[in-house]
Enzyme design. Structure first.
Site, PDB file in Angstrom:
ATOM      1  CE1 TYR A   1      -3.347  -2.691   0.177  1.00 47.96           C
ATOM      2  CE2 TYR A   1      -4.746  -0.321   1.174  1.00 47.96           C
ATOM      3  CZ  TYR A   1      -4.616  -1.998   0.781  1.00 47.96           C
ATOM      4  OH  TYR A   1      -5.908  -2.455   0.852  1.00 47.96           O
TER       5      TYR A   1
ATOM      6  CE  LYS B   1       1.909 -17.502  -2.455  1.00 48.91           C
ATOM      7  NZ  LYS B   1       1.453 -18.459  -2.719  1.00 48.91           N
TER       8      LYS B   1
ATOM      9  CG  ASP C   1      -8.433  -4.279   1.839  1.00 48.67           C
ATOM     10  OD1 ASP C   1      -9.024  -4.733   2.397  1.00 48.67           O
ATOM     11  OD2 ASP C   1      -7.745  -4.797   0.253  1.00 48.67           O
TER      12      ASP C   1
ATOM     13  CG  ASP D   1      -1.829 -20.145  -1.934  1.00 50.56           C
ATOM     14  OD1 ASP D   1      -1.427 -19.861  -0.438  1.00 50.56           O
ATOM     15  OD2 ASP D   1      -1.214 -20.314  -3.086  1.00 50.56           O
TER      16      ASP D   1
ATOM     17  CG  ASP E   1     -13.744  -7.194   2.464  1.00 49.77           C
ATOM     18  OD1 ASP E   1     -13.625  -6.270   3.601  1.00 49.77           O
ATOM     19  OD2 ASP E   1     -14.357  -6.719   0.392  1.00 49.77           O
TER      20      ASP E   1
END
Ligand code: IPM
Ligand code: MG
Length: 368
Positions: A143, A191, A247, A223, A251
């Protein structure tokens, strides 16, 4: 009596409707604990761009810094979705605010009210009993990483995912501390099979493990975490992850709680915390009395618990939301999908019910 200063940033879309009820829930619950508030409203996001050209006007940041806590609605406007070339965007205001206030940790509880088991699109046997606390790194990663931009010919664009050791360490410590007060299980999501920054992330978390010998640390690739979250959410307790993974995963996790309209968050890291629902500005339903105000109301409960240090007032707010849901009241987004008996309320009516119920619970418990 000293007044508590709250800066309210309604932002865009449904932001005003939901923060109005957050403010009232806070005042109502606070009144039973001798808290009095002074609310200052400032601009952020698209609303601020329209008024000043700047998504985070100086006056907004200054007021936030001078407050005891900040309550935020949502930012964003469809105008930018169809104009990706626009350089000044509402989201920049929120990012600059997080950075400007030094809020490196975004805490997102996935709190599942039993009454909403039937509102989720997932099977209730899978989700019943889920209680996850996310620690999302908030002021670093992709970000904010530099360099970012486009090559001269415009046909190539790039972002940088970058983490420094201290950035990982400070949020990891917070997550470990939280794990110590809960089930002592910490999932660190990265990751590391592909990304250098994730390898550093994993190394730093690993280095901290001897300091918290009671905490079981499970490193998980993002993942896999995305898959495990809907396969068996109860395996998670505290989840620690970076800015973008957090983020996305939160959700996803909101569907366990029934709706994005139910999830509150606390952004912390310095003296002034920012409390906001995790949902967006929902321009399609703005101004129609359809938005769910509960995520914002629950964000004020987090504010009471963390920023204002009056957890009893926070509990009163959460208990009131719970009782309203138990009585069968729902906004559209959290309808029970298996019955026609839903008592559907608009934003205003839901807000009013919560306020009435705060009073009712307080009186029952002789808080007057
Ligand atoms: C969130 C939002 C923001 C984010 C957007 C609005 C910039 O999606 O708080 O989750 O990506 O952090
Ligand atoms: Mg988000």
């Amino acid at each position: 009596m000293k007044k508590i200063n709250i800066c309210v940033l309604a932002g865009d879309g449904i932001g005003k409707e939901v923060t109005d009820w957050g403010v009232q829930a806070l005042e109502t619950a606070g009144s039973y604990y001798n808290l009095t508030f002074s609310f200052h409203h400032e601009l952020l996001g698209h609303a601020a761009i329209q008024a000043t050209g700047n998504p985070l006007p100086e006056a907004t940041l200054a007021r936030c810094k001078a407050s005891d806590a900040v309550l935020l609605g949502a930012i964003g406007d469809p105008h930018y979705d169809l104009n990706p070339h626009l350089k000044v965007r509402p989201e920049q205001g929120l990012l600059a605010l997080r950075k400007g206030l030094g809020l490196f940790a975004n805490i997102r509880p996935i709190l599942l009210f039993d009454e909403l088991l039937e509102s989720s699109s997932l099977k209730k046997e899978i989700i019943r009993g889920t209680d996850i606390l996310f620690f999302r790194e908030l002021t670093g990663g992709i970000y904010f990483g530099q360099p970012r931009g486009r090559k001269e010919d415009g046909a190539v664009a790039f972002d940088t995912k970058i983490y420094a050791k201290y950035e990982v360490e400070r949020i990891a410590r917070m997550a470990f501390e939280a794990a110590m007060t809960r089930k002592k299980i910490l999932h660190s999501v990265d990751k590391a099979n592909v990304l250098e920054s994730s390898r550093l992330w994993r190394e730093v978390v690993q280095e901290l493990t001897p300091k918290y010998p009671e905490v079981e640390v499970i490193h998980m690739y993002v993942d896999n975490a995305a898959m495990q979250l809907i396969k068996d959410p109860k395996q998670f307790d505290v989840v620690l992850t970076g800015n973008m993974f957090g983020d996305i995963l939160t959700d996803e996790a909101s569907q366990i709680a029934g709706s994005l309209g139910m999830l509150a968050s606390a952004s912390v890291g310095s003296e002034v915390g920012l409390y906001e629902p995790i949902h967006g500005s929902a321009p399609d339903i703005a101004g129609k009395n359809l938005a769910n105000p509960l995520a914002t109301i629950l964000s004020t409960a987090l504010m009471c618990n963390r920023g204002l240090n009056v957890p009893a007032a926070g509990k009163l707010i959460v208990d009131a939301v719970d009782a309203v849901l138990k009585a069968g009241y729902r906004t559209r987004d959290i309808m029970d999908q298996h019955t026609d008996e839903n008592k559907i309320l608009g934003t205003r009516e839901m807000g009013e019910r919560v306020l009435e119920t705060i009073h009712a619970i307080a009186k029952e418990n002789v808080l007057v």
